[in-house]
Design a protein around this motif. Structure first.
Motif, PDB file in Angstrom:
ATOM      1  N   MET A 108      10.818   6.119 -10.472  1.00 34.51           N
ATOM      2  CA  MET A 108      11.380   4.773 -10.516  1.00 34.51           C
ATOM      3  C   MET A 108      12.268   4.518  -9.301  1.00 34.51           C
ATOM      4  N   ILE A 109      13.075   5.510  -8.896  1.00 31.57           N
ATOM      5  CA  ILE A 109      13.949   5.352  -7.729  1.00 31.57           C
ATOM      6  C   ILE A 109      13.136   5.167  -6.457  1.00 31.57           C
ATOM      7  N   LEU A 110      12.079   5.972  -6.293  1.00 30.07           N
ATOM      8  CA  LEU A 110      11.222   5.834  -5.111  1.00 30.07           C
ATOM      9  C   LEU A 110      10.568   4.458  -5.070  1.00 30.07           C
ATOM     10  N   ASP A 111      10.083   3.989  -6.218  1.00 28.95           N
ATOM     11  CA  ASP A 111       9.462   2.666  -6.275  1.00 28.95           C
ATOM     12  C   ASP A 111      10.478   1.573  -5.965  1.00 28.95           C
ATOM     13  N   PHE A 112      11.703   1.743  -6.447  1.00 26.86           N
ATOM     14  CA  PHE A 112      12.759   0.753  -6.180  1.00 26.86           C
ATOM     15  C   PHE A 112      13.080   0.695  -4.684  1.00 26.86           C
ATOM     16  N   ILE A 113      13.115   1.852  -4.012  1.00 31.37           N
ATOM     17  CA  ILE A 113      13.414   1.880  -2.575  1.00 31.37           C
ATOM     18  C   ILE A 113      12.320   1.181  -1.780  1.00 31.37           C
ATOM     19  N   ILE A 114      11.062   1.530  -2.062  1.00 28.27           N
ATOM     20  CA  ILE A 114       9.953   0.898  -1.341  1.00 28.27           C
ATOM     21  C   ILE A 114       9.884  -0.590  -1.663  1.00 28.27           C
ATOM     22  N   GLY A 115      10.169  -0.952  -2.934  1.00 27.79           N
ATOM     23  CA  GLY A 115      10.190  -2.365  -3.301  1.00 27.79           C
ATOM     24  C   GLY A 115      11.255  -3.138  -2.544  1.00 27.79           C
ATOM     25  N   GLY A 116      12.433  -2.518  -2.335  1.00 30.03           N
ATOM     26  CA  GLY A 116      13.472  -3.172  -1.548  1.00 30.03           C
ATOM     27  C   GLY A 116      13.051  -3.385  -0.101  1.00 30.03           C
ATOM     28  N   LEU A 117      12.405  -2.384   0.493  1.00 32.62           N
ATOM     29  CA  LEU A 117      11.897  -2.557   1.849  1.00 32.62           C
ATOM     30  C   LEU A 117      10.842  -3.647   1.914  1.00 32.62           C
ATOM     31  N   GLN A 118      10.018  -3.727   0.862  1.00 30.57           N
ATOM     32  CA  GLN A 118       8.975  -4.755   0.840  1.00 30.57           C
ATOM     33  C   GLN A 118       9.584  -6.147   0.794  1.00 30.57           C
TER      34      GLN A 118
ATOM     35  N   GLY B 155       0.811  -1.210   0.000  1.00 28.71           N
ATOM     36  CA  GLY B 155       0.000   0.000   0.000  1.00 28.71           C
ATOM     37  C   GLY B 155       0.844   1.259   0.000  1.00 28.71           C
ATOM     38  N   MET B 156       1.959   1.231   0.757  1.00 23.49           N
ATOM     39  CA  MET B 156       2.855   2.385   0.785  1.00 23.49           C
ATOM     40  C   MET B 156       3.480   2.622  -0.588  1.00 23.49           C
ATOM     41  N   ARG B 157       3.781   1.536  -1.284  1.00 23.11           N
ATOM     42  CA  ARG B 157       4.375   1.646  -2.622  1.00 23.11           C
ATOM     43  C   ARG B 157       3.396   2.300  -3.601  1.00 23.11           C
ATOM     44  N   ILE B 158       2.140   1.887  -3.524  1.00 26.37           N
ATOM     45  CA  ILE B 158       1.126   2.486  -4.394  1.00 26.37           C
ATOM     46  C   ILE B 158       0.889   3.945  -4.013  1.00 26.37           C
ATOM     47  N   SER B 159       0.806   4.200  -2.711  1.00 25.15           N
ATOM     48  CA  SER B 159       0.573   5.579  -2.251  1.00 25.15           C
ATOM     49  C   SER B 159       1.715   6.505  -2.651  1.00 25.15           C
ATOM     50  N   MET B 160       2.946   5.996  -2.615  1.00 26.04           N
ATOM     51  CA  MET B 160       4.088   6.806  -3.013  1.00 26.04           C
ATOM     52  C   MET B 160       3.984   7.209  -4.481  1.00 26.04           C
ATOM     53  N   GLY B 161       3.582   6.271  -5.337  1.00 24.14           N
ATOM     54  CA  GLY B 161       3.419   6.593  -6.752  1.00 24.14           C
ATOM     55  C   GLY B 161       2.328   7.627  -6.980  1.00 24.14           C
ATOM     56  N   ILE B 162       1.192   7.468  -6.279  1.00 28.21           N
ATOM     57  CA  ILE B 162       0.104   8.436  -6.421  1.00 28.21           C
ATOM     58  C   ILE B 162       0.546   9.807  -5.901  1.00 28.21           C
ATOM     59  N   ALA B 163       1.241   9.825  -4.759  1.00 25.69           N
ATOM     60  CA  ALA B 163       1.702  11.093  -4.199  1.00 25.69           C
ATOM     61  C   ALA B 163       2.635  11.810  -5.163  1.00 25.69           C
ATOM     62  N   TRP B 164       3.495  11.076  -5.837  1.00 30.53           N
ATOM     63  CA  TRP B 164       4.425  11.699  -6.779  1.00 30.53           C
ATOM     64  C   TRP B 164       3.665  12.295  -7.963  1.00 30.53           C
TER      65      TRP B 164
END
Length: 217
Positions: free
Chosen positions: A200-210, A148-157
């Motif tokens: 893409m960088i933000l998604d990669f960071i959240i994906g790594g945490l996931q 959910g945080m990953r999706i929210s980050m994309g929407i926020a951007w």
């Protein structure tokens, strides 16, 4: 060349240099998280915990969530500007109200989907609610919460760029709109590439945490 002409040319060159410098500053203007932004991020997960742990709370809030979730950020901005009367805080509010729903719903789903066996073991061991939430529910729901945080980050951007176009002043959204008004398509295309790379960088960071919190059952 006459002295007056030389002075005028020097002034125009200095003005152009200042405008270019300001545009570059607007493009790479990155705002550090304010205490308000940190609090709103925590509010997302805390409210999701309450919804996931309480069926009554979930049934009470679900109609409001379904009504507010599809509203466009462009529709929220005039209301925010009218009520808050501050463009920067209005932009933060619009980003929050548009990006909160994926994280909120995923957190509620992850908490509600924790295996009953684990909760029964915690109840048998008489674990207090706070320790159960931190040591049992949170680790079990963490992969879904990070999704959910990953999706929210994309929407926020996405919303950040749109809000900066509407509010103006600073940011990459303002830079894109300003360069379009100047018919400078090269800078517009460059800004679009920057937007895509940062996303893409933000998604990669959240994906790594996931991946770090994902477990095999």
């Amino acid at each position: 060349m006459a002295p007056n002409d030389t002075a005028a040319a020097t002034t125009m060159s200095a003005g152009a240099a200042r405008r270019a410098k300001n545009h570059r500053a607007d493009l790479f203007d990155v705002k550090t998280p304010t205490p308000y932004e940190i609090m709103r991020r925590r509010a997302k997960s805390h409210t999701g915990f309450l919804i996931g742990m309480s069926p009554l709370f979930r049934r009470a809030l679900d109609p409001f969530i379904q009504v507010l979730k599809p509203i466009s950020p462009l529709a929220w901005m005039p209301i925010a500007l009218y009520t808050i009367k501050d463009s920067s805080i209005s932009g933060i509010f619009v980003i929050f109200i548009c990006s909160v729903w994926p994280m909120l719903l995923n957190t509620a789903y992850g908490v509600a989907s924790v295996r009953r066996e684990w909760l029964n073991v915690a109840r048998t061991l008489e674990v207090n609610p706070v320790r159960k939430a931190l040591l049992v529910i949170l680790p079990a729901a963490a992969p879904t919460i990070l999704t959910g945080m990953r999706i929210s980050m994309g929407i926020a951007w996405l919303v950040i760029v749109a809000a900066e176009m509407l509010v103006g002043g600073t940011g990459i959204g303002y830079f894109v709109w300003n360069e379009w008004n100047n018919l400078n398509l090269t800078n517009v295309i460059f800004a679009i590439l920057v937007i895509g790379l940062v996303g893409m960088i933000l998604d990669f960071i959240i994906g790594g945490l996931q991946r770090l919190v994902t477990y095999a059952e």
